[in-house]
Design a protein around this motif. Structure first.
Motif, PDB file in Angstrom:
ATOM      1  N   PHE A 245     -44.506-106.740  41.471  1.00 54.64           N
ATOM      2  CA  PHE A 245     -43.058-106.925  41.687  1.00 54.64           C
ATOM      3  C   PHE A 245     -42.636-108.342  40.731  1.00 54.64           C
ATOM      4  O   PHE A 245     -41.755-108.215  40.129  1.00 54.64           O
ATOM      5  N   ALA A 246     -43.543-109.290  41.348  1.00 55.63           N
ATOM      6  CA  ALA A 246     -43.026-110.753  40.878  1.00 55.63           C
ATOM      7  C   ALA A 246     -43.266-110.818  39.238  1.00 55.63           C
ATOM      8  O   ALA A 246     -42.476-111.336  38.564  1.00 55.63           O
ATOM      9  N   HIS A 247     -44.428-110.074  38.847  1.00 59.04           N
ATOM     10  CA  HIS A 247     -44.402-110.062  37.259  1.00 59.04           C
ATOM     11  C   HIS A 247     -43.066-109.462  36.494  1.00 59.04           C
ATOM     12  O   HIS A 247     -42.535-109.964  35.641  1.00 59.04           O
ATOM     13  N   PHE A 248     -42.864-108.381  37.079  1.00 60.55           N
ATOM     14  CA  PHE A 248     -41.677-107.909  36.486  1.00 60.55           C
ATOM     15  C   PHE A 248     -40.107-108.590  36.760  1.00 60.55           C
ATOM     16  O   PHE A 248     -39.462-108.531  35.818  1.00 60.55           O
ATOM     17  N   GLN A 249     -40.169-109.130  37.803  1.00 62.89           N
ATOM     18  CA  GLN A 249     -39.115-109.934  38.167  1.00 62.89           C
ATOM     19  C   GLN A 249     -38.978-111.094  37.540  1.00 62.89           C
ATOM     20  O   GLN A 249     -37.728-111.368  36.729  1.00 62.89           O
ATOM     21  N   ALA A 250     -40.102-111.724  37.289  1.00 63.00           N
ATOM     22  CA  ALA A 250     -40.284-112.812  36.077  1.00 63.00           C
ATOM     23  C   ALA A 250     -39.648-112.449  34.657  1.00 63.00           C
ATOM     24  O   ALA A 250     -38.865-113.247  33.960  1.00 63.00           O
ATOM     25  N   ILE A 251     -39.893-111.398  34.154  1.00 61.02           N
ATOM     26  CA  ILE A 251     -39.494-110.855  32.897  1.00 61.02           C
ATOM     27  C   ILE A 251     -38.128-110.688  32.987  1.00 61.02           C
ATOM     28  O   ILE A 251     -37.358-111.161  31.977  1.00 61.02           O
ATOM     29  N   ALA A 252     -37.507-110.159  34.038  1.00 61.21           N
ATOM     30  CA  ALA A 252     -36.026-109.733  34.095  1.00 61.21           C
ATOM     31  C   ALA A 252     -35.302-111.156  34.211  1.00 61.21           C
ATOM     32  O   ALA A 252     -34.283-111.336  33.576  1.00 61.21           O
ATOM     33  N   ASP A 253     -35.857-112.070  34.818  1.00 59.30           N
ATOM     34  CA  ASP A 253     -35.344-113.264  34.996  1.00 59.30           C
ATOM     35  C   ASP A 253     -35.304-114.087  33.704  1.00 59.30           C
ATOM     36  O   ASP A 253     -34.277-114.946  33.352  1.00 59.30           O
ATOM     37  N   ALA A 254     -36.252-114.017  32.766  1.00 65.87           N
ATOM     38  CA  ALA A 254     -36.488-114.647  31.518  1.00 65.87           C
ATOM     39  C   ALA A 254     -35.763-114.253  30.495  1.00 65.87           C
ATOM     40  O   ALA A 254     -35.514-114.798  29.149  1.00 65.87           O
ATOM     41  N   ALA A 255     -35.000-112.932  30.304  1.00 65.80           N
ATOM     42  CA  ALA A 255     -34.406-112.181  29.338  1.00 65.80           C
ATOM     43  C   ALA A 255     -33.432-111.469  29.842  1.00 65.80           C
ATOM     44  O   ALA A 255     -33.151-111.212  30.944  1.00 65.80           O
ATOM     45  N   THR A 256     -32.571-110.893  28.970  1.00 64.92           N
ATOM     46  CA  THR A 256     -31.380-110.104  29.378  1.00 64.92           C
ATOM     47  C   THR A 256     -31.367-108.385  29.062  1.00 64.92           C
ATOM     48  O   THR A 256     -30.587-107.821  29.428  1.00 64.92           O
ATOM     49  N   LEU A 257     -32.721-108.161  28.281  1.00 60.34           N
ATOM     50  CA  LEU A 257     -32.574-106.712  27.870  1.00 60.34           C
ATOM     51  C   LEU A 257     -32.835-105.862  29.055  1.00 60.34           C
ATOM     52  O   LEU A 257     -33.648-106.364  29.988  1.00 60.34           O
ATOM     53  N   PRO A 258     -32.436-104.844  28.813  1.00 61.19           N
ATOM     54  CA  PRO A 258     -32.836-103.594  29.812  1.00 61.19           C
ATOM     55  C   PRO A 258     -34.205-103.346  29.938  1.00 61.19           C
ATOM     56  O   PRO A 258     -34.795-103.362  28.595  1.00 61.19           O
ATOM     57  N   ILE A 259     -34.882-103.121  30.920  1.00 56.17           N
ATOM     58  CA  ILE A 259     -36.329-102.950  31.019  1.00 56.17           C
ATOM     59  C   ILE A 259     -36.818-101.380  31.335  1.00 56.17           C
ATOM     60  O   ILE A 259     -35.984-101.103  32.569  1.00 56.17           O
ATOM     61  N   ILE A 260     -37.503-100.834  30.864  1.00 57.30           N
ATOM     62  CA  ILE A 260     -38.281 -99.605  31.189  1.00 57.30           C
ATOM     63  C   ILE A 260     -39.587 -99.957  31.772  1.00 57.30           C
ATOM     64  O   ILE A 260     -40.432-100.527  30.957  1.00 57.30           O
ATOM     65  N   LEU A 261     -39.978 -99.496  33.028  1.00 58.11           N
ATOM     66  CA  LEU A 261     -41.038 -99.615  33.448  1.00 58.11           C
ATOM     67  C   LEU A 261     -42.086 -98.651  32.898  1.00 58.11           C
ATOM     68  O   LEU A 261     -41.758 -97.634  32.958  1.00 58.11           O
ATOM     69  N   HIS A 262     -43.368 -99.052  32.888  1.00 57.79           N
ATOM     70  CA  HIS A 262     -44.517 -98.085  32.407  1.00 57.79           C
ATOM     71  C   HIS A 262     -45.422 -97.933  33.565  1.00 57.79           C
ATOM     72  O   HIS A 262     -46.082 -99.067  33.579  1.00 57.79           O
ATOM     73  N   ASP A 263     -45.680 -96.857  34.085  1.00 59.58           N
ATOM     74  CA  ASP A 263     -46.683 -96.639  35.309  1.00 59.58           C
ATOM     75  C   ASP A 263     -47.919 -95.927  34.429  1.00 59.58           C
ATOM     76  O   ASP A 263     -47.686 -94.729  34.360  1.00 59.58           O
ATOM     77  N   VAL A 264     -49.039 -96.480  34.070  1.00 55.54           N
ATOM     78  CA  VAL A 264     -50.144 -95.629  33.349  1.00 55.54           C
ATOM     79  C   VAL A 264     -51.496 -96.045  34.153  1.00 55.54           C
ATOM     80  O   VAL A 264     -51.984 -96.936  33.544  1.00 55.54           O
ATOM     81  N   PRO A 265     -51.700 -95.723  35.146  1.00 59.13           N
ATOM     82  CA  PRO A 265     -52.834 -96.154  35.868  1.00 59.13           C
ATOM     83  C   PRO A 265     -54.240 -95.628  35.378  1.00 59.13           C
ATOM     84  O   PRO A 265     -55.357 -96.679  35.560  1.00 59.13           O
ATOM     85  N   ALA A 266     -54.537 -94.866  34.589  1.00 57.88           N
ATOM     86  CA  ALA A 266     -55.447 -94.520  33.721  1.00 57.88           C
ATOM     87  C   ALA A 266     -55.668 -95.481  32.908  1.00 57.88           C
ATOM     88  O   ALA A 266     -56.905 -95.802  32.556  1.00 57.88           O
ATOM     89  N   ARG A 267     -54.701 -96.426  32.385  1.00 55.95           N
ATOM     90  CA  ARG A 267     -55.096 -97.894  31.547  1.00 55.95           C
ATOM     91  C   ARG A 267     -55.005 -99.026  32.303  1.00 55.95           C
ATOM     92  O   ARG A 267     -55.564 -99.873  31.776  1.00 55.95           O
ATOM     93  N   THR A 268     -54.387 -98.966  33.408  1.00 57.80           N
ATOM     94  CA  THR A 268     -54.057-100.430  34.252  1.00 57.80           C
ATOM     95  C   THR A 268     -54.747-100.394  35.379  1.00 57.80           C
ATOM     96  O   THR A 268     -55.028-101.499  35.764  1.00 57.80           O
ATOM     97  N   ILE A 269     -55.482 -99.548  35.986  1.00 55.93           N
ATOM     98  CA  ILE A 269     -56.155 -99.418  37.168  1.00 55.93           C
ATOM     99  C   ILE A 269     -55.280 -99.370  38.200  1.00 55.93           C
ATOM    100  O   ILE A 269     -55.069 -98.478  39.145  1.00 55.93           O
ATOM    101  N   ARG A 270     -54.444-100.221  38.291  1.00 62.92           N
ATOM    102  CA  ARG A 270     -53.266-100.243  39.389  1.00 62.92           C
ATOM    103  C   ARG A 270     -52.058 -99.629  39.101  1.00 62.92           C
ATOM    104  O   ARG A 270     -51.554 -99.534  37.944  1.00 62.92           O
ATOM    105  N   GLU A 271     -51.563 -98.912  39.986  1.00 61.10           N
ATOM    106  CA  GLU A 271     -50.339 -98.009  39.824  1.00 61.10           C
ATOM    107  C   GLU A 271     -49.049 -98.844  40.160  1.00 61.10           C
ATOM    108  O   GLU A 271     -49.151-100.026  40.882  1.00 61.10           O
ATOM    109  N   LEU A 272     -47.923 -98.213  39.760  1.00 61.85           N
ATOM    110  CA  LEU A 272     -46.538 -98.849  40.177  1.00 61.85           C
ATOM    111  C   LEU A 272     -46.306 -98.027  41.397  1.00 61.85           C
ATOM    112  O   LEU A 272     -45.958 -96.874  41.397  1.00 61.85           O
TER     113      LEU A 272
END
Length: 321
Positions: free
Chosen positions: A125-152
């Motif tokens: 959550f903090a990771h994505f919130q920091a990205i949102a706070d640093a830029a104005t572009l719309p963000i699409i989240l990507h949940d791919v636990p086969a590659r990231t190990i952790r899920e959203l």
């Protein structure tokens, strides 16, 4: 940046995750890239994804990544939206990629759950919130636990979605029940897209809004027909069309993006060249891809060889089946 107040008008249907073409010297092949973009625009997609999973983003330098995004924006000329991959397992690097994408003219970014680090949900959550706070572009989240190990997790997603800057999810979990489970928990207009071609039809039929797709690179018209048939309630037709893609979907998923690049090479659009640690396909895998393409048929691939004006197809790779 183009303001995108209503993603429901464009973040839907089949959206291709475009590969990054390389030439014989290993440099970006922007001529071939332009052909790939124009083909998708002609097919009628509403958006394209560049510099993400299929685009071998982890092997691109920041300058190359920015060049790909800028090239896509110039080719699109507002006809479709450009979604730039901008994920990293380093929050500062993800912020830098997002800012570069914004400067290059992207309409939105696709940001993946941090991989390898195995952060807890509060860290995600903090990771994505920091990205949102640093830029104005719309963000699409990507949940791919086969590659990231952790899920959203659903809880983390619903917390993030309270901010209008988060406009959608690319869900590559293969969980086809997720749209039904999440729809009532998310704001109106938040888009749920599959990131798994094999289960995309079931995901859409259960309330999903589309798919950010690998297979759409090869058969965009056929994929859009699957989506249209599903949305019109013609599920038998949608299943028939989806099943026609099943063999190719299976072949591409085994060694992506090398298999995708080889498929597009066979159709005459680009070289199959990859960057280490990805290598080109072995002969048995090449035969599987070629057989799957032949099973679909040229009439449904919408890719006459005359459209190809790029260089350097491999001599052992037929340009047309």
């Amino acid at each position: 940046m183009t303001l995108l107040p209503n993603p429901a008008t464009w973040l839907a249907g089949y959206i291709p995750d475009l590969p990054t073409p390389f030439d014989e010297a290993g440099a970006l092949d922007l001529t071939a890239f332009a052909v790939l973009c124009e083909r998708q625009i002609k097919a009628g997609v509403t958006a394209i994804v560049v510099g993400e999973t299929a685009g071998e983003a982890s092997t691109l330098t920041p300058a190359e990544h920015e060049a790909i995004v800028r090239a896509a924006v110039g080719i699109a000329r507002g006809r479709v939206r450009v979604i730039a991959g901008a994920g990293s397992n380093s929050t500062s690097q993800a912020i830098e990629l997002t800012r570069r994408a914004e400067a290059a003219g992207a309409d939105a970014v696709l940001s993946v759950v941090p991989y390898y680090n195995k952060p807890m949900q509060s860290g995600i959550f903090a990771h994505f919130q920091a990205i949102a706070d640093a830029a104005t572009l719309p963000i699409i989240l990507h949940d791919v636990p086969a590659r990231t190990i952790r899920e959203l997790s659903d809880d983390t997603l619903t917390q993030l979605a309270r901010s209008k800057q988060f406009i959608g999810l690319r869900d590559a979990t293969g969980d086809i029940t997720r749209p039904m489970r999440l729809r009532s928990l998310l704001p109106h207009g938040f888009r749920l897209l599959s990131g798994d071609d094999a289960t995309a039809l079931a995901f859409i039929a259960n309330g999903g809004d589309g798919c950010i797709s690998t297979i759409s690179n090869v058969a965009p018209e056929l994929c859009l027909a699957v989506f249209s048939s599903c949305r019109q309630g013609r599920l038998q037709s949608a299943r028939y069309l989806h099943n026609r893609l099943a063999a190719l979907t299976s072949a591409l998923s085994k060694e992506s993006p090398a298999a995708l690049k080889y498929a597009l090479c066979l159709l005459g659009f680009m070289s199959p060249a990859t960057r280490l640690p990805i290598v080109e396909l072995a002969d048995p895998a090449k035969a599987e891809v070629a057989s799957a393409i032949a099973g679909i048929g040229d009439e449904d691939l919408g890719c006459p060889i005359e459209s190809w004006r790029g260089p350097r197809l491999h001599a052992d790779s037929p340009a047309r089946l």
